[in-house]
Design a protein around this motif. Structure first.
Motif, PDB file in Angstrom:
ATOM      1  N   ILE A 151      -6.972   6.262  -1.007  1.00 12.17           N
ATOM      2  CA  ILE A 151      -5.824   5.427  -1.358  1.00 12.17           C
ATOM      3  C   ILE A 151      -6.131   4.800  -2.705  1.00 12.17           C
ATOM      4  O   ILE A 151      -7.148   4.103  -2.849  1.00 12.17           O
ATOM      5  CB  ILE A 151      -5.574   4.340  -0.302  1.00 12.17           C
ATOM      6  CG1 ILE A 151      -5.305   4.960   1.065  1.00 12.17           C
ATOM      7  CG2 ILE A 151      -4.443   3.414  -0.720  1.00 12.17           C
ATOM      8  CD1 ILE A 151      -5.292   3.945   2.201  1.00 12.17           C
ATOM      9  N   THR A 152      -5.295   5.020  -3.688  1.00 16.67           N
ATOM     10  CA  THR A 152      -5.503   4.458  -5.024  1.00 16.67           C
ATOM     11  C   THR A 152      -4.323   3.563  -5.354  1.00 16.67           C
ATOM     12  O   THR A 152      -3.178   4.026  -5.463  1.00 16.67           O
ATOM     13  CB  THR A 152      -5.634   5.576  -6.076  1.00 16.67           C
ATOM     14  OG1 THR A 152      -6.687   6.462  -5.695  1.00 16.67           O
ATOM     15  CG2 THR A 152      -5.941   4.989  -7.441  1.00 16.67           C
ATOM     16  N   LEU A 153      -4.604   2.264  -5.497  1.00 16.80           N
ATOM     17  CA  LEU A 153      -3.540   1.279  -5.702  1.00 16.80           C
ATOM     18  C   LEU A 153      -3.770   0.513  -7.001  1.00 16.80           C
ATOM     19  O   LEU A 153      -4.646  -0.353  -7.067  1.00 16.80           O
ATOM     20  CB  LEU A 153      -3.488   0.303  -4.522  1.00 16.80           C
ATOM     21  CG  LEU A 153      -2.427  -0.802  -4.612  1.00 16.80           C
ATOM     22  CD1 LEU A 153      -1.023  -0.192  -4.586  1.00 16.80           C
ATOM     23  CD2 LEU A 153      -2.606  -1.813  -3.475  1.00 16.80           C
ATOM     24  N   THR A 201      -9.560   1.436  -5.016  1.00 19.58           N
ATOM     25  CA  THR A 201      -9.636   2.746  -4.375  1.00 19.58           C
ATOM     26  C   THR A 201     -10.318   2.602  -3.019  1.00 19.58           C
ATOM     27  O   THR A 201     -11.431   2.067  -2.938  1.00 19.58           O
ATOM     28  CB  THR A 201     -10.416   3.754  -5.238  1.00 19.58           C
ATOM     29  OG1 THR A 201      -9.803   3.853  -6.514  1.00 19.58           O
ATOM     30  CG2 THR A 201     -10.432   5.122  -4.576  1.00 19.58           C
ATOM     31  N   VAL A 225      -7.564  -1.289 -10.582  1.00 23.43           N
ATOM     32  CA  VAL A 225      -7.306  -0.214  -9.622  1.00 23.43           C
ATOM     33  C   VAL A 225      -8.258  -0.341  -8.428  1.00 23.43           C
ATOM     34  O   VAL A 225      -9.487  -0.334  -8.598  1.00 23.43           O
ATOM     35  CB  VAL A 225      -7.486   1.179 -10.268  1.00 23.43           C
ATOM     36  CG1 VAL A 225      -7.224   2.278  -9.234  1.00 23.43           C
ATOM     37  CG2 VAL A 225      -6.552   1.345 -11.460  1.00 23.43           C
ATOM     38  N   ASP A 284       2.997   1.921  -1.974  1.00 27.21           N
ATOM     39  CA  ASP A 284       3.207   2.258  -3.380  1.00 27.21           C
ATOM     40  C   ASP A 284       1.992   2.955  -3.997  1.00 27.21           C
ATOM     41  O   ASP A 284       2.027   3.325  -5.180  1.00 27.21           O
ATOM     42  CB  ASP A 284       3.521   0.993  -4.188  1.00 27.21           C
ATOM     43  CG  ASP A 284       4.829   0.335  -3.746  1.00 27.21           C
ATOM     44  OD1 ASP A 284       5.702   1.076  -3.256  1.00 27.21           O
ATOM     45  OD2 ASP A 284       4.952  -0.889  -3.886  1.00 27.21           O
ATOM     46  N   ALA A 285       0.921   3.110  -3.210  1.00 28.40           N
ATOM     47  CA  ALA A 285      -0.311   3.697  -3.730  1.00 28.40           C
ATOM     48  C   ALA A 285      -0.202   5.215  -3.820  1.00 28.40           C
ATOM     49  O   ALA A 285       0.657   5.848  -3.179  1.00 28.40           O
ATOM     50  CB  ALA A 285      -1.487   3.320  -2.828  1.00 28.40           C
ATOM     51  N   THR A 286      -1.117   5.798  -4.598  1.00 24.73           N
ATOM     52  CA  THR A 286      -1.276   7.251  -4.613  1.00 24.73           C
ATOM     53  C   THR A 286      -2.211   7.626  -3.481  1.00 24.73           C
ATOM     54  O   THR A 286      -3.302   7.040  -3.338  1.00 24.73           O
ATOM     55  CB  THR A 286      -1.865   7.713  -5.960  1.00 24.73           C
ATOM     56  OG1 THR A 286      -0.970   7.337  -7.003  1.00 24.73           O
ATOM     57  CG2 THR A 286      -2.061   9.216  -5.971  1.00 24.73           C
ATOM     58  N   PHE A 306       0.811  -1.214   0.000  1.00 26.87           N
ATOM     59  CA  PHE A 306       0.000   0.000   0.000  1.00 26.87           C
ATOM     60  C   PHE A 306       0.851   1.274   0.000  1.00 26.87           C
ATOM     61  O   PHE A 306       0.389   2.332  -0.435  1.00 26.87           O
ATOM     62  CB  PHE A 306      -0.968   0.006   1.192  1.00 26.87           C
ATOM     63  CG  PHE A 306      -2.258  -0.689   0.896  1.00 26.87           C
ATOM     64  CD1 PHE A 306      -3.153  -0.170  -0.038  1.00 26.87           C
ATOM     65  CD2 PHE A 306      -2.593  -1.865   1.540  1.00 26.87           C
ATOM     66  CE1 PHE A 306      -4.337  -0.804  -0.318  1.00 26.87           C
ATOM     67  CE2 PHE A 306      -3.790  -2.519   1.259  1.00 26.87           C
ATOM     68  CZ  PHE A 306      -4.652  -1.994   0.327  1.00 26.87           C
TER      69      PHE A 306
END
Length: 771
Positions: A74-76, A139, A137, A45-47, A43
């Motif tokens: 959290i966007t992974l 979210t 993706v 590594d997520a945006t 996680f």
């Protein structure tokens, strides 16, 4: 009238798509796969946006994790090589308590991500998630916040068979029509979905038939299930006036051939301490747990099942009114899928309940459910109920489960189109979401071991046929909530919930069962024989003159127990064919013995512990000795220590009647002078269950072998309508409980007083010449 109907087609294709069987034996291995088959994504590594930070910890995978507090997303992105169905396993923890966050995949909701309280990271599995080949993706959007996220693991998923190991009513005295309905539900479970629609309350913003005519005009079909509610009908606060609920149920089932389900939004006074009875304005009542984050009422839920309290009297009176309606339906052979005390866990955990019946936590709630079950079935004789309990898909949800013996169907209330976001000041935001939420369906199946059928008991969007079939989400039925009068709660007709196109496609598909497609013999009194591994508690319905049990002596299993005199210890083993509340021992006393007593003993599990129950029998003459397995318990012990906790004792009593194997023993014998004599020579020649008493069962006016409120109702029916209702000769004898020699309304009143514990003995038993 909408005339451009689509044809119902594709039955074979849809049935084939749903009638799958998993390659695993049961559910135990469905939700876990060897680590070698998994993909892991970190996680960190997520945006991230908002109040989310990257933290370090030696306990975290890769040494880092995300911490969410008051806001953010959290966007992974992650990749899989092949399109297919997978388990998504989130390693996360709730800070301070269990938490929930909004979860979506590729822009489509996956329902709520329920995160348990943890100082580290717990595995939270979302089963049966469809992934596309290449990038997907995930979210996570803050709902409650205050959570940690370590990693996402992606594993293969194998579909289990959609079955229920206990598809028969738990009530051992369920009427034939209820058994038949359960058999039908089981026959379509996992193959089709049954359509349903909740009616609006009597004085709602539009007519009671609006939703149903909308569906017929749009699709050419009515729903198979109609939802009702007894909240107003049985609430003293609103006068308990007849709002026609029973009449509409009778019409729906008897005239139209439909299926009835009912919930129970029972209001309580906000100021219960000052309440002295009678009606109150609606605004002075509530069924909520909290209002503006403060207790909505001082009503003590735990007292609702504790005799001698004001809450007990209030709740008991509501159940008594309910029983009157249910008995009237039972008389006409109408079963009801009964869903009381719904949505108890609410937002999750021990303190998340939205309603007063769940506000004091899971243990109190389970006690209330069991009390409600026993009161309606055992005390009032309502045997036409199919008991549906609401679950969620939280890790804490099983804590609220009353037990397999008190639940027939597990329901889930689906409202995933409505989002409540902190950044929107917790105001409802409606977003069309026709996900079949297959992960929730399989999650609930797994939580309860596939023992019960799983239904969508309430819903906003009922999903689409395509999603239900493709995702293999085998919900037993859906029941869309009514149109409440605004865009936020017009659950049927607002296209943000259900579009006209989706509604037409659903009701006209062969996958969806509508009213006109229910079988003509749905309520046949010859219910199908459904094989099951569930406990059978059906007792015989006629007096038994021959033993129906297999009985063996523990010291000589090759000999019939009937041939063996008790030895010096008097021990033996008795195995009954099936569980029963009352058993009869045939005791033969030898010459010179005028009294003997003994016991039946059994070890029963309650909440993970085993308790020993000593059940006493006694005989003054040879003959049939009735033993009430619950009421005749002399004491309960844990190891060798006698238990005094009333809650435990009541739970043991409830568990005893589910057992079939007991240890029997003769304790004591005396002669005519009252002196102790030898126990040798006392013979128990048979042990068997009976429904009908060997002599008169006072108050049993309808001669069904039971004493309950139905007998009081029957007496009044015989008096007011003798052309239709008549007492048998035995019924006349048993109905004369006041000892007057005539059958009057006073006899009905005496029965009611006896069942409500107002009187302890029928007057007839104190009248000379009566016995």
């Amino acid at each position: 009238m909408y005339s451009g109907f689509f044809r119902k087609a594709g039955a074979a294709a849809m049935s084939a798509a749903m009638a799958f069987t998993g390659s695993v034996a049961g559910l135990a291995n469905v939700f876990t796969t060897a680590a070698a088959d998994s993909l892991v994504f970190e996680f960190e590594d997520a945006t991230i946006t908002g109040d989310i930070t990257v933290e370090t910890s030696s306990d975290a995978s890769g040494g880092s994790y995300l911490k969410m507090t008051d806001s953010g997303t959290i966007t992974l992105p992650f990749n899989v090589a092949e399109a297919g169905t997978y388990n998504l396993v989130f390693y996360a923890g709730g800070i301070g308590s269990a938490k929930q966050q909004n979860l979506s995949l590729n822009g489509t909701s996956l329902d709520t991500l329920a995160i348990p309280l943890s100082e580290g990271f717990e595995a939270v599995t979302m089963p049966s998630v469809k992934l596309k080949a290449g990038e997907n993706v995930i979210t996570i959007t803050k709902s409650w916040g205050w959570s940690t996220f370590d990693k996402l693991e992606v594993l293969p998923f194998e579909y289990p068979a959609i079955t229920a190991s206990q598809p028969v009513p738990t009530d051992p005295k369920a009427i034939a029509e209820a058994k038949s309905l359960m058999a039908y539900l089981n026959s379509v479970y996992g193959k089709n979905i049954i359509s349903g629609q909740q009616e609006i309350y009597q004085y709602g913003p539009h007519g009671l038939e609006t939703e149903f005519e909308y569906l017929y005009d749009l699709t050419g079909h009515y729903p198979a299930i109609r939802g009702f509610d007894y909240g107003n009908r049985c609430c003293e606060l609103f006068g308990a006036a007849d709002d026609g609920t029973n009449s509409r149920i009778i019409d729906w089932v008897k005239t139209k051939g439909g299926i009835a389900t009912a919930s129970f939004h029972l209001n309580i006074p906000k100021d219960f301490a000052s309440y002295t009875g009678g009606q109150l304005p609606f605004e002075q009542t509530t069924y909520a747990a909290k209002i503006d984050d403060k207790p909505a009422s001082d009503f003590v839920t735990a007292n609702a099942y504790k005799e001698g309290t004001k809450e007990y009297d209030y709740y008991r009176a509501a159940l008594e009114r309910l029983a009157g309606d249910f008995l009237a339906l039972q008389e006409q052979g109408i079963p009801v899928i009964w869903r009381p005390l719904h949505e108890a866990e609410g937002g999750g955990g021990e303190t998340g309940s939205w309603f007063w019946w769940g506000k004091e936590g899971s243990e109190v709630y389970k006690n209330l459910w069991i009390y409600t079950y026993k009161t309606l079935t055992e005390d009032f004789g309502c045997h036409n109920l199919i008991w549906e309990w609401n679950s969620y898909n939280f890790d804490t949800s099983p804590n609220w489960y009353p037990g397999d013996e008190y639940v027939d169907i597990i329901g889930y209330d689906k409202y995933n189109c409505t989002k409540y976001l902190a950044e929107n000041n917790w105001q409802p935001s409606i977003q069309h979401d026709d996900s079949a939420i297959a992960s929730t369906f399989y999650g609930i199946m797994e939580k309860y071991g596939s023992t019960k059928m799983v239904a969508m008991a309430e819903n906003d969007c009922f999903s689409t046929v395509e999603n239900l079939v493709n995702d293999k989400a085998g919900w037993l039925y859906f029941c869309t909530w009514y149109d409440g009068g605004s865009d936020n709660n017009n659950f049927l007709s607002n296209p943000n919930f259900n579009t006209k196109e989706d509604t037409i496609a659903m009701y006209q598909s062969d996958y969806c069962i509508t009213l006109d497609e229910l079988p003509a013999d749905l309520y046949s009194t010859k219910a199908p024989d459904v094989s099951t591994t569930s406990r059978s508690t059906t007792t015989t319905t006629t007096t038994v003159t021959e033993p129906i049990t297999t009985t063996t002596h523990e010291n000589d299993p090759n000999k019939s127990f009937a041939d063996i005199n008790t030895d010096a210890t008097g021990k033996m083993t008795i195995t009954f064919e099936e569980p029963a509340e009352t058993v009869y021992l045939r005791v033969d006393l030898p010459d010179g013995v005028t009294y003997a007593n003994g016991g039946l003993g059994v070890s029963v599990p309650v909440d993970g512990k085993y308790y020993w129950a000593n059940i006493m029998w006694s005989a003054k003459v040879s003959g049939d000795v009735p033993v009430d397995l619950a009421k005749d318990i002399l004491n309960v012990t844990e190891d060798t220590v006698e238990v005094e906790d009333e809650t435990v004792i009541e739970a043991v009593k409830a568990a005893v009647v589910k057992q079939t194997k007991f240890e029997g023993q003769v304790w004591y014998a005396s002669d005519a002078a009252g002196k102790e004599t030898k126990k040798n020579g006392i013979v128990i020649s048979a042990a068997y269950t009976m429904k009908e008493e060997p002599h008169y069962l006072w108050g049993d006016a309808n001669c069904d072998g039971e004493l309950n409120m139905a007998d009081a109702v029957f007496i009044m029916q015989c008096i007011t309508n003798p052309d239709k209702y008549q007492l048998t000769d035995k019924g006349v004898k048993q109905a004369d409980v006041d000892g007057s020699g005539d059958i009057t309304n006073k006899d009905a009143l005496v029965i009611q007083q006896f069942k409500l514990n107002i009187i302890k003995v029928f007057p007839v038993l104190n009248v000379e010449g009566k016995s």
